[in-house]
Design a protein around this motif. Structure first.
Motif, PDB file in Angstrom:
ATOM      1  N   THR A  75       0.834  -1.201   0.000  1.00 61.13           N
ATOM      2  CA  THR A  75       0.000   0.000   0.000  1.00 61.13           C
ATOM      3  C   THR A  75       0.871   1.254   0.000  1.00 61.13           C
ATOM      4  OG1 THR A  75      -1.769  -1.160   1.149  1.00 61.13           O
ATOM      5  CG2 THR A  75      -1.799   1.245   1.264  1.00 61.13           C
ATOM      6  N   GLN A  78       2.416   1.827  -3.389  1.00 59.46           N
ATOM      7  CA  GLN A  78       1.439   2.383  -4.329  1.00 59.46           C
ATOM      8  C   GLN A  78       1.218   3.865  -4.072  1.00 59.46           C
ATOM      9  OE1 GLN A  78      -1.921  -0.154  -3.629  1.00 59.46           O
ATOM     10  NE2 GLN A  78      -1.141  -1.824  -4.893  1.00 59.46           N
ATOM     11  N   ARG A  82       2.091   7.158  -6.558  1.00 61.44           N
ATOM     12  CA  ARG A  82       1.097   8.182  -6.919  1.00 61.44           C
ATOM     13  C   ARG A  82       1.569   9.578  -6.495  1.00 61.44           C
ATOM     14  NH1 ARG A  82      -2.811   4.623  -4.639  1.00 61.44           N
ATOM     15  NH2 ARG A  82      -3.037   6.086  -2.916  1.00 61.44           N
TER      16      ARG A  82
END
Length: 136
Positions: A75, A78, A82
């Protein structure tokens, strides 16, 4: 391995489950192999291989805590991807908030990595000099 003529897959599976090894068939071959590994001519190579094998990280057991820590790492990775993408597209004056998010996520990721390290099995690594000084 191909099946012998007239044997179906189910029969082969049962035959493999019922196989036995006789100690007399295995031990002499194993003894010869170990003698080669620990012979004076092979000692340096064997020591090097033992030392290199210790450097491989021990896999953490598959427990709910480990699964959760790995999911947390994924997580975080990711989010970081971003945020970095957003940082590249951001206006020069609007990067402070994104930078703050990156720092927070990197801190969160470091905590998840620390949890994984704490859950990994402890392993004592012998140094090369200890291996060399061991009596053979």
């Amino acid at each position: 391995m191909p099946l012998p003529r007239g044997v179906c897959a189910g029969q082969q599976d049962r035959a493999l489950q019922n196989s036995t090894l006789r100690e007399a068939d295995v031990v002499p071959k194993l003894d010869r192999w170990l003698a080669l590994l620990f012979a004076p001519a092979s000692q340096a190579t064997t020591i090097r291989r033992l030392h290199e094998a210790q450097r491989r990280p021990a896999a953490a057991p598959s427990t709910p805590e480990v699964t959760q820590a790995r999911a947390q790492l994924a997580t975080c990775d990711q989010k970081l991807a971003r945020y970095r993408e957003a940082l590249g597209a951001a206006e020069p004056g609007s990067t402070a908030t994104i930078t703050k998010w990156i720092v927070e996520t990197e801190t969160e990721r470091a905590k998840a990595q620390a949890r994984l390290r704490a859950l990994a099995p402890a392993k004592r690594t012998q140094v090369l000099t200890e291996l060399r000084s061991s009596s053979w």
